[in-house]
Structures are given as structure tokens and as C-alpha cells.
Design an enzyme around this catalytic site. Structure first.
Site, short mmCIF file in Angstrom:
data_model
loop_
_atom_site.label_atom_id
_atom_site.label_comp_id
_atom_site.label_asym_id
_atom_site.label_seq_id
_atom_site.Cartn_x
_atom_site.Cartn_y
_atom_site.Cartn_z
N LYS A 53 10.31 -2.62 -9.54
CA LYS A 53 9.86 -3.91 -9.01
C LYS A 53 9.17 -4.72 -10.12
O LYS A 53 9.41 -5.91 -10.28
CB LYS A 53 8.91 -3.70 -7.81
CG LYS A 53 9.66 -3.25 -6.57
CD LYS A 53 8.77 -2.70 -5.46
CE LYS A 53 9.66 -2.14 -4.36
NZ LYS A 53 8.94 -1.48 -3.28
N GLN A 97 3.01 -0.02 -1.83
CA GLN A 97 4.14 0.90 -1.80
C GLN A 97 3.89 1.99 -0.75
O GLN A 97 2.86 2.65 -0.76
CB GLN A 97 4.34 1.52 -3.19
CG GLN A 97 5.57 2.38 -3.32
CD GLN A 97 6.87 1.60 -3.14
OE1 GLN A 97 7.04 0.51 -3.69
NE2 GLN A 97 7.79 2.14 -2.36
N ASP A 120 6.64 -8.13 1.87
CA ASP A 120 7.49 -7.12 2.52
C ASP A 120 7.83 -7.56 3.96
O ASP A 120 8.70 -6.97 4.59
CB ASP A 120 6.75 -5.77 2.59
CG ASP A 120 7.30 -4.76 1.60
OD1 ASP A 120 8.44 -4.96 1.12
OD2 ASP A 120 6.59 -3.77 1.31
#
Ligand code: NDP
Length: 283
Positions: A53, A97, A120
């Protein structure tokens, strides 16, 4: 005839090039989109995802920052890191994460990210906006599938769409996006009694169950478009999808491979969401 492969790597590269152009235009106006990725503990798979990422942000010209916290970090400590990121003007998107160590509540953490920085799209504010058809951010994996369909010339309107899997991060939002694109959508799960009878009706079949090579050619309607979201490790260490590629590609008209299908699109859509967040913050 063997199905046409939908090349996720190529589509991801094209989409990232488009994002890079938009980032350059934004930077010319004095704004650099910024992403913070928080990782707790030393899960090797998570470390690879986070590195990817960070690298992807750099490649499209975005600022990114990785915050690595030890496994023993308390929930309160993590929440206070997020509270600071929520206030920082140079950070447009925040991603934690998953999975988190067991002593930290994922739900509390997701709720602690400011919805306008929730790239997200896991916060209930954003899942709610998706449900009413007015999203700021789209969940990355299903959004990536929609881009793949569009860039492959697949029109969803009026098609029978079957989604296998009903998780909050893939199956459910996938069904909502197909519905928003005017598909007629059926969602299957582990309690669906005759799965093959349903999947055989699908013009567009999206599979996200986490079971290696589970959907075979005899479960697919001839000419269907098959999207395989699954990522499973075989005993020999190789990555494989939820669809048995060999038999499915004999029946389908188009199919995504694993690897090189949906996977590369997920990070691409994270970049897209970070860009959208920056646009929201600098209207
Ligand atoms: P979850 O484990 O959260 O959900 C799996 C879903 O599949 C559940 O709804 C479950 O049903 C359903 N299911 C399980 N077994 C069957 C079965 N035999 N028949 C029908 N339905 C079944 O998984 P995720 O949604 O998080 O992930 C699914 C897959 O996608 C995984 O392989 C994951 O690694 C991959 N993935 C890939 C990404 C990418 O970037 N390419 C991103 C995210 C995930 P029930 O609800 O009844 O238990």
C-alpha cells in the site's frame, strides 16, 4: 472455447495511471493527498499488504506514512493514535490493517476513524451511505470488481448477478454495488441448500467464500462472466482462487485469474478512495 481472461494487472495499471494524473493535478493546486496506514503486531501477511500500500501511494505521487505499533499496544493507545490522525490536515485517509491482535476490538477501532477519512469504507456511516445509494467511498474489493466489469465492457443492467459469500467487506457490499448498477442480485452463503442451482442461473457470478477451487465448471452457466475474489494458499504455497479455473474457463465467456485478477484492483481502489478523501477535504 476457452473464456477470455480479465486481466486485473492491466486494468489496475491503467486505473493507477488515471489516478496519478489526478494526483498531479491536485498537487499543482497545492494539495498532496495523504494516507496513514497503521499496523499493530508482526503478522507477516499484514506486513506485506502494508508495504504494498505504501509503495502504491508513492507510485501515484501520494504522501503515505506507515505507523508500526508493537503487538502489546493497548486498545486505548491505538485509539489515541487514531484520534491524532483524525486531526491532522496532511492525512486524508486512515487505514488500520486487519486483523488486529485479539485484545483490541476491531469494531471500536473502525468506529474511531473519522468517516471522511475512512478509506476502507468500513465505518457504519459509510456502509449506511452505500446502502442508501449515496456513498463517499466504495469498499475497495467490490469497487475494484465493478471497475473490472466496466473496463471489460460488461453491462450489468438487467443481468442475473449471483454473489456467493455475504461478508461485510466483500459479499454484502458487492451485492449492493451490482444492485446499484441495475443487476438482479441473488446472494448465496453457507446455508444455501442447492448452491449449484442458483449459480447456474448467473450471467455474472462473483465468488468470495475463501474455499480453494470450490466453484467448478458444471456450476456455471455457459457464457457467464465469472469473477473470482478468493485468495487461498494451497499446500504447495501457491495462491489459488475460489473458482476452479481450468473447468470454469471451458464454460464461462470471461473469467478473472488468481493471481492477477481482483487482487491488484483492491489497492488501486484504496488509492482512488484516498484521492476522493483529499477532494472532500479541499473542496
Ligand atoms: P469471510 O470468511 O468473511 O466470508 C466467507 C463467506 O462465504 C461467508 O458469507 C460464508 O457463508 C460463505 N461461504 C463459506 N463457505 C461456503 C459454501 N460452501 N457455500 C456457500 N457460501 C459459503 O470471507 P471474506 O469475504 O473476507 O473473503 C472471501 C475470500 O475473498 C477469501 O478467500 C479472501 O482471502 C478473499 N479476499 C480477497 C480480496 C482481494 O483483494 N482479492 C479482499 C478480501 C477478501 P456464511 O455467512 O453462511 O458463513
Amino acid at each position: 472455447m476457452a473464456a477470455e481472461r480479465i486481466d486485473g494487472k492491466r486494468i489496475a495499471a491503467e486505473t493507477r495511471a488515471e489516478i496519478a494524473e489526478k494526483v498531479a493535478a491536485m498537487k499543482a493546486g497545492g494539495v498532496t493527498p495523504g494516507l496513514a496506514v497503521v499496523i499493530v503486531g508482526e503478522n507477516p501477511a499484514s506486513q506485506v499488504y502494508v508495504r504494498n500500500k505504501h509503495k502504491a501511494c508513492g507510485e501515484v505521487g501520494m504522501y503515505s506514512e506507515v505507523i508500526e505499533l508493537p503487538e502489546a499496544t493497548t486498545e486505548d493507545e491505538l485509539l489515541s493514535v487514531l484520534a491524532k490522525l483524525n486531526e491532522r490536515a496532511d492525512i486524508d485517509g486512515i487505514l488500520v490493517q486487519l486483523p488486529l491482535p485479539k485484545h483490541i476490538s476491531e469494531e471500536k477501532v473502525i468506529h474511531a476513524i473519522r468517516p471522511d477519512k475512512d478509506v476502507d469504507a468500513f465505518h457504519p456511516f459509510n456502509t449506511g451511505k452505500l446502502m442508501i445509494g449515496n456513498p463517499d467511498f466504495l469498499p475497495c474489493t467490490p469497487a475494484g470488481v465493478m471497475v473490472m466489469l466496466e473496463k471489460s465492457g460488461v453491462n450489468v443492467t438487467g443481468k442475473n448477478c449471483v454473489v456467493v459469500g455475504r461478508s461485510n467487506i466483500v459479499g454484502k457490499p458487492m451485492a449492493l454495488l451490482l444492485l446499484a448498477a441495475n443487476g438482479t442480485v441473488t446472494v448465496c452463503h453457507s446455508k444455501t441448500p442447492d448452491l449449484a442451482a442458483v449459480t447456474r442461473e448467473a450471467d455474472i457470478l462473483v465468488v468470495a467464500i475463501g474455499r480453494a477451487d470450490f466453484i467448478t465448471g458444471d456450476m456455471i452457466k455457459p457464457g457467464a462472466v465469472v469473477i473470482d475474489v478468493g485468495m487461498n494458499r494451497r499446500a504447495d504455497g501457491k495462491l489459488t482462487g475460489d473458482v476452479d479455473f481450468a473447468s470454469a474457463s471451458e464454460v464461462a465467456s470471461m473469467i478473472t485469474p488468481v493471481p492477477g485478477g481482483v487482487g491488484p484492483m483492491t489497492i488501486t481502489m484504496l488509492l482512488e478512495n484516498t484521492l476522493r478523501a483529499a477532494a472532500l477535504h479541499h473542496k
